[in-house]
Design a protein around this motif. Structure first.
Motif, PDB file in Angstrom:
ATOM      1  N   ARG A 110       2.614 -17.211 -23.735  1.00 19.19           N
ATOM      2  CA  ARG A 110       1.314 -17.076 -23.000  1.00 19.19           C
ATOM      3  C   ARG A 110       0.368 -18.067 -23.795  1.00 19.19           C
ATOM      4  O   ARG A 110       0.734 -18.509 -24.792  1.00 19.19           O
ATOM      5  CB  ARG A 110       0.418 -15.671 -23.538  1.00 19.19           C
TER       6      ARG A 110
ATOM      7  N   GLY B  84      -3.150  -5.793 -22.817  1.00 20.98           N
ATOM      8  CA  GLY B  84      -4.021  -6.487 -21.864  1.00 20.98           C
ATOM      9  C   GLY B  84      -5.276  -6.482 -22.249  1.00 20.98           C
ATOM     10  O   GLY B  84      -6.034  -7.456 -22.652  1.00 20.98           O
TER      11      GLY B  84
ATOM     12  N   SER C 185       2.089  -6.739 -26.339  1.00 21.20           N
ATOM     13  CA  SER C 185       2.002  -5.801 -25.355  1.00 21.20           C
ATOM     14  C   SER C 185       0.518  -5.254 -24.546  1.00 21.20           C
ATOM     15  O   SER C 185       0.566  -4.476 -23.653  1.00 21.20           O
ATOM     16  CB  SER C 185       2.762  -4.530 -25.470  1.00 21.20           C
TER      17      SER C 185
END
Ligand code: NAD
Length: 281
Positions: free
Chosen positions: A155, A259, A257
């Motif tokens: 990411r 958000g 994991s």
């Protein structure tokens, strides 16, 4: 906490520069758990850092090696085999450096010679270490090689710069070489993707303090410390994880994991309240 998890195991630990280094904590814990180790770092790091102090404390030796230099690595592996009287069981690659980060180059304006250096030091050196160990047939069956990574491989994290590309390559090398070394000699190769950690390399990342705070608020278990990372490394060196290979294992309190967390959202909301009260600030 002292035990016998690594009794009879021997290994090389790269990258212990000073007390905050992740490799420093791994070396201390590995010895506590009964392992015999050798430390390695660059000549420059040995001059500027505290590796010798650690070696003295752990009653072991330091062998200088630039992990991008095949001759250095070959000599190191041969010295290790001499020191251990034969093959050994584990290697920790805890090495990272980006001249683009150091010099504050923006990702859209990279110096490509610097990029070559970033990739060589932070990723290709992992391949070089493994290839040299394999050519010397230095690692016992069911041995374990671990590299340290960061979630910026998957990411985008503004400020992590070309180190993100290096970490993607590092993780890929673990998979590609993990297949070869696993099939041939049952040697496993993994990377651990660690939370931001206040070390010399960590603090070099732009906006590091904010990153540390953000991931602390986002992770249900909070950031993993260097000591906790050391414990996780030890499990991978031990016989308890014999069938784990070619993996990138997140050791980040759950961050990867997530958000959005309640804590992070509350902090985000506060910034709007501030805006409402001081609309022109
Ligand atoms: N600190 C963090 O936030 C964090 C998070 C995830 C992953 N990591 C990774 O953990 C690893 C260890 O870093 P750290 O945070 O303990 O910082 P650190 O600065 O203590 O360790 C980096 C080490 O790399 C060594 N090194 C640099 N160039 C080298 C070369 N050419 N040959 C051999 N060694 C060389 C340095 O001398 C130093 O000992 C790195 O791969 C880093 O990217 C760090």
């Amino acid at each position: 906490m002292k035990g016998r998890l690594l009794e009879g195991k021997k290994g090389i630990i790269f990258g212990a520069l000073n007390e905050s280094s992740i490799a420093w904590k791994v070396a201390e814990r590995a010895v506590e758990e009964g392992a015999e180790i050798i430390l390695s770092n660059t000549l420059m790091a040995l001059r500027l850092g505290d590796t010798d102090t650690l070696a003295e404390k752990l009653n072991t030796i330091v062998v200088a090696a630039d992990a991008t230099d095949i001759d250095d690595l070959d000599q190191l592996i041969k010295k290790a085999m001499e020191h251990f009287n034969g093959k050994f069981d584990f290697i920790l690659h805890s090495i990272g450096m980006s001249p683009n980060v150091r010099k504050g180059r923006h990702y859209s304006d990279l110096d490509y010679n610097f990029l070559d250096k970033t990739l060589d030091v932070s990723a290709i050196s992992f391949h070089k270490v493994i290839q040299t160990a394999r050519k010397n047939d230095a690692i016992n069956e069911w041995g374990s090689i671990v590299g340290l990574s960061y979630v910026a491989a998957q990411r985008t994290f503004y400020g992590y710069n070309d180190m993100a590309d290096a970490k993607s390559l590092l993780e890929s090398i673990a998979r590609s070489f993990g297949y070869i070394y696993g099939q041939e000699k049952k040697v496993r190769i993994n990377t651990i993707s660690q939370s931001p950690t206040p070390t010399t390399a960590g603090k070099g990342v732009k906006g590091f303090d904010h990153l540390l705070d953000f991931s602390e608020r986002m992770s249900p278990l909070g950031n993993a410390t260097a000591e906790e990372c050391a414990d996780y490394c030890l499990t991978l060196f031990s016989d308890l994880t014999k069938k784990v290979t070619m993996q990138n294992l997140f050791h980040d309190g759950g961050f990867s994991s997530m958000g959005m967390s309640l804590q992070a959202m509350q902090q985000y909301d506060k910034s709007f309240e501030y805006d409402k009260e001081h609309p022109f600030d």
